[in-house]
Design a protein around this motif. Structure first.
Motif, PDB file in Angstrom:
ATOM      1  N   PRO A 115      -3.126  -6.497  10.616  1.00  0.00           N
ATOM      2  CA  PRO A 115      -3.545  -7.199   9.399  1.00  0.00           C
ATOM      3  C   PRO A 115      -3.780  -6.203   8.275  1.00  0.00           C
ATOM      4  O   PRO A 115      -3.947  -5.002   8.506  1.00  0.00           O
ATOM      5  CB  PRO A 115      -4.853  -7.871   9.821  1.00  0.00           C
ATOM      6  CG  PRO A 115      -5.369  -7.025  10.933  1.00  0.00           C
ATOM      7  CD  PRO A 115      -4.152  -6.532  11.665  1.00  0.00           C
ATOM      8  N   GLU A 116      -3.791  -6.698   7.063  1.00  0.00           N
ATOM      9  CA  GLU A 116      -4.068  -5.845   5.911  1.00  0.00           C
ATOM     10  C   GLU A 116      -5.484  -5.279   6.027  1.00  0.00           C
ATOM     11  O   GLU A 116      -6.437  -5.976   6.360  1.00  0.00           O
ATOM     12  CB  GLU A 116      -3.938  -6.652   4.622  1.00  0.00           C
ATOM     13  CG  GLU A 116      -4.165  -5.839   3.364  1.00  0.00           C
ATOM     14  CD  GLU A 116      -3.993  -6.667   2.107  1.00  0.00           C
ATOM     15  OE1 GLU A 116      -4.273  -6.143   1.015  1.00  0.00           O
ATOM     16  OE2 GLU A 116      -3.591  -7.845   2.230  1.00  0.00           O
ATOM     17  N   ARG A 117      -5.616  -3.992   5.744  1.00  0.00           N
ATOM     18  CA  ARG A 117      -6.908  -3.313   5.878  1.00  0.00           C
ATOM     19  C   ARG A 117      -7.873  -3.772   4.789  1.00  0.00           C
ATOM     20  O   ARG A 117      -7.537  -3.807   3.607  1.00  0.00           O
ATOM     21  CB  ARG A 117      -6.708  -1.803   5.812  1.00  0.00           C
ATOM     22  CG  ARG A 117      -7.993  -1.006   5.711  1.00  0.00           C
ATOM     23  CD  ARG A 117      -7.726   0.467   5.840  1.00  0.00           C
ATOM     24  NE  ARG A 117      -8.828   1.262   5.316  1.00  0.00           N
ATOM     25  CZ  ARG A 117      -8.929   2.583   5.420  1.00  0.00           C
ATOM     26  NH1 ARG A 117      -7.973   3.259   6.042  1.00  0.00           N
ATOM     27  NH2 ARG A 117      -9.959   3.237   4.911  1.00  0.00           N
ATOM     28  N   GLY A 153      -8.969  -7.864   9.837  1.00  0.00           N
ATOM     29  CA  GLY A 153      -8.557  -6.840   8.889  1.00  0.00           C
ATOM     30  C   GLY A 153      -9.677  -5.897   8.510  1.00  0.00           C
ATOM     31  O   GLY A 153      -9.422  -4.801   7.978  1.00  0.00           O
TER      32      GLY A 153
END
Length: 329
Positions: free
Chosen positions: A170-172, A190
């Motif tokens: 997932p996007e950080r 995330g």
């Protein structure tokens, strides 16, 4: 012990061994150094915890298994390195005074990629306490030297089985509290947290290794230089235990003081050796969350890393922890 090389392992064979005593002083010392949660340190606090009493850190139980293997059969083998732990499950608490025994089955053998002098062996192990209750299972792979170098025309074509590719991350989101929350609802897929770093001095490496993984290249600098890695190196589970110490310390800095139990971890890879003098920075990122069949409990899964001072990933694994679901969630 009879010396064992790669050629000697037979798929399906079983080894039964061990009588490892979990001493209370050792339990407390390990917890203080690597997993200082109340249910590992204080008998009174532990009574009302999910574990129901004072218990050993799961990382100590893994370490004890390594020591049992070395003392019974791995110490007299051509083992070159541990490659990783595919699956590790903590099934029941291990108490002070417990005595552990193990049964290890050889489940697979394969050639090592570009290593005609070595091969990979996979093992499945069941660990039991003095009552015969299964407390942990583990599947792991190790690299063993051959008695004779294998002649391979195209070494690059000799490969070990590969794992399926991991799903995309997932996007950080930089959110430490969301990466290690006390409440399931607060967990954010995330969410990422830097946990801290450990300088792996020769003394630190040796202190752990003498107790749990006394391979010469973990306890002696000259032996380390003569080893395939070229220097004294930390045991893989020592590196993972240091990750745990920073995870707990970060939770405490955030004011998250409740203990959190884990059912286990998977896909632990030691991608680069941790050598004496290396500085490893640790982190965690939530990749999934779900409710469980246990009322009021959710499960949070995270990808965890240890990165050296050169930017190389030395440690990677995926672990889960239980988190309470509040009535208002």
């Amino acid at each position: 012990m009879k010396f064992v090389a790669f050629e000697d392992f037979q798929v399906g064979e079983a080894r039964e061994y061990g009588d490892y005593a979990i001493d209370e002083a050792e339990l407390l010392a390990f917890a203080a150094a690597y997993d200082p949660q109340p249910f590992h340190l204080d008998a009174e606090s532990a009574k009302d915890s999910i574990l129901g009493g004072l218990s050993a850190s799961g990382w100590q139980v893994c370490s004890a298994l390594t020591r049992m293997m070395i003392d019974d059969w791995l110490g007299a083998s051509s083992v070159l390195a541990g490659l990783g732990i595919e699956d590790n499950r903590w099934l029941a608490p291990v108490r002070a005074g417990d005595r552990l025994t193990a049964r290890t089955i050889t489940v697979a053998k394969s050639d090592a990629r570009s290593r005609p002098d070595a091969g990979i062996v996979a093992f499945a192990t069941s660990l039991r306490d003095r009552r015969g209750q299964e407390v942990m299972t583990q599947t792991a792979s190790m690299l063993f030297g051959r008695r004779e170098r294998r002649q391979v025309a195209n070494a690059a074509a000799v490969t070990a089985p590969r794992r399926a590719p991991a799903p995309p991350l997932p996007e950080r989101i930089d959110d430490p509290a969301g990466a290690m929350p006390d409440d399931f609802a607060r967990a954010r897929v995330g969410a990422f947290a830097e946990l801290g770093e450990t300088l792996f001095t020769a003394e630190l490496i040796r202190d752990y290794a003498l107790k749990y993984d006394p391979a010469p290249f973990h306890i002696d600098e000259a032996a380390g230089r003569a080893h395939v890695l070229g220097a004294m190196s930390a045991a893989g589970l020592h590196t993972a235990s240091c990750w745990m110490s920073h995870f707990v310390a970060t939770r405490q800095r955030l004011g998250l003081l409740q203990s959190r139990a884990s059912p286990g971890f998977r896909d632990m890879l030691w991608r680069k050796p941790v050598l004496a003098g290396d500085r490893i920075s640790f982190s965690t990122q939530v990749i999934a969350k779900r409710e469980t069949s246990k009322a009021g409990l959710g499960l949070i899964t995270a990808r965890n890393l240890g990165v050296n001072q050169r930017g190389d990933v030395a440690l990677e694994f995926y672990a889960s922890i239980f988190a309470p679901i509040s009535p208002a969630s």
